[in-house]
Design an enzyme around this catalytic site. Structure first.
Site, short mmCIF file in Angstrom:
data_model
loop_
_atom_site.label_atom_id
_atom_site.label_comp_id
_atom_site.label_asym_id
_atom_site.label_seq_id
_atom_site.Cartn_x
_atom_site.Cartn_y
_atom_site.Cartn_z
N GLY A 182 5.92 -9.53 4.95
CA GLY A 182 4.52 -9.33 4.71
C GLY A 182 3.87 -10.28 4.42
O GLY A 182 4.19 -11.55 4.75
N ASN A 183 2.42 -10.23 3.86
CA ASN A 183 1.61 -11.48 3.06
C ASN A 183 1.04 -10.87 1.91
O ASN A 183 1.14 -9.79 1.54
CB ASN A 183 0.87 -11.89 4.18
CG ASN A 183 -0.10 -10.97 4.90
OD1 ASN A 183 -1.07 -10.55 3.88
ND2 ASN A 183 0.03 -10.27 6.21
N ARG A 184 0.31 -11.89 1.48
CA ARG A 184 0.01 -11.49 -0.07
C ARG A 184 -1.22 -10.95 0.04
O ARG A 184 -2.13 -11.11 -1.10
CB ARG A 184 -0.17 -13.03 -0.87
CG ARG A 184 1.47 -13.52 -0.81
CD ARG A 184 1.59 -14.41 -2.19
NE ARG A 184 0.53 -15.27 -2.34
CZ ARG A 184 0.80 -16.51 -2.53
NH1 ARG A 184 1.69 -17.21 -2.06
NH2 ARG A 184 -0.48 -17.18 -2.84
N ALA A 194 -5.21 -9.31 7.25
CA ALA A 194 -4.28 -10.32 7.23
C ALA A 194 -3.28 -9.84 8.40
O ALA A 194 -2.15 -9.33 7.64
CB ALA A 194 -3.73 -10.83 6.14
#
Ligand code: CTP
Length: 231
Positions: free
Chosen positions: A30-32, A98
Site C-alpha cells: 500500500g502507500n501512506r 494515490a
C-alpha cells in the site's frame, strides 16, 4: 441524461486514498495516502450544491456531507472498474487517489491463503498496473475536465508536473512536494494545459485548499464548455 456542459454546477467525480494490492489473504502493498484532501474536496463541493461521487480507497476517513455518493475500492484494478462506470456522468474528474504503479504477481489461490515463513530470502514479482488517469483521458467526453495530482521531490516539482500533464493528456496537474502525503496541510503548484501556473501562498490546511482548487477547476471547466459566456 443532461448533456455535459449544460449544468449550472459541474458534476464532480473524485478519487481519493491509497490502493492496497494483495500479496496473500492478509498482506498487501500500500502507500501512506490518507485520502484527506479528496474527502475535503467532496465535502466542499457538496456544500456548494454540486453533485459529487467519491471513489474512496481503504482509509478510515469518510465525507461528512450526506449528499456525497461514496463507492469504496481496494485495488487499482477495482478503481479502474468504478471509473469506467462513473466517468461518463461527470464534468470534472479530480484524480487525487494515490494509485499503485505495480502490483504483486500472485496465483489466484494465494489470495485465499497466508504465505508461510520459509528459510532464506523471498522475492515478490511486480507487474505494472494500468495508468487509470491516462485511460480516462483516452475515453473522455467533449467538455470533460480532468485534474491529476503529482507528488514529487521539490527540486523537480514543476518539470515533472509538466511532463505528467502531457503524458496523461489532461487539463490540470496539482503538484505537491512529497511531505504533503499524510499531512493536514498542502503547498501546491497548479500547472494547466494552457501553460498557466498558480501557487498557493505557502502551506495551507487541506480544508482551506479544497475551495481554492474547486474555484479554479470550475472556472476553467466553464470557460472550456462555454468560452463565449464565461468571464
Ligand atoms: N495515476 C493513475 N494510475 C496509476 C498511477 C497514477 O491514474 N496507475 C494518477 C494519480 O491518481 C495522479 C496522477 O496519475 O493523479 C499522477 O500520479 P503519480 O503517481 O504522481 O504519477 P505516475 O504516472 O505514477 O508517474 P511516476 O510514478 O513516474 O511519478
Amino acid at each position: 441524461m443532461t448533456p455535459t456542459g449544460l449544468h449550472d454546477a459541474p458534476r464532480l467525480l473524485i478519487t481519493a486514498g491509497p490502493t492496497h494490492e494483495p500479496i496473500d489473504a492478509v498482506r498487501f502493498i500500500g502507500n501512506r495516502s490518507s485520502g484527506r484532501l479528496g474527502v475535503a474536496l467532496a465535502d466542499e463541493a457538496s456544500r456548494r450544491g454540486w453533485p459529487v461521487r467519491l471513489l474512496l480507497g481503504p482509509t478510515h476517513l469518510q465525507p461528512e456531507h450526506p449528499r456525497v455518493v461514496v463507492d469504496r475500492y481496494r485495488t487499482a484494478s477495482d478503481l479502474g472498474v468504478l471509473l469506467a462506470m462513473a466517468q461518463s456522468e461527470c464534468d470534472i474528474l479530480i484524480m487525487a487517489a494515490a494509485v499503485a504503479d505495480y502490483r504483486p504477481r500472485v496465483d489466484p489461490g494465494q489470495l485465499g491463503t497466508k504465505l508461510k515463513r520459509e528459510a532464506g530470502t523471498r522475492s515478490i514479482e511486480l507487474e505494472p498496473t494500468e495508468d487509470l488517469l491516462a485511460a480516462c483521458s483516452g475515453r473522455r467526453a467533449p467538455g470533460q475536465y480532468l485534474v491529476g495530482f503529482a507528488l514529487e521531490p521539490r527540486e523537480r516539482l514543476r518539470s515533472s508536473a509538466e511532463e505528467k500533464l502531457r503524458r496523461k493528456s489532461i487539463d490540470l496537474i496539482v503538484a505537491n512536494p512529497l511531505e504533503t502525503m499524510e499531512s493536514g496541510e498542502i503547498e501546491a503548484t497548479l500547472v494547466a494545459r494552457d501553460g498557466t501556473v498558480a501557487t498557493t501562498d505557502g502551506l495551507m490546511p487541506k480544508s482551506r485548499f479544497a475551495p481554492w482548487l474547486l474555484d479554479r477547476a470550475a472556472a476553467a471547466w466553464s470557460r472550456a464548455v462555454s468560452p463565449a459566456t464565461a468571464d
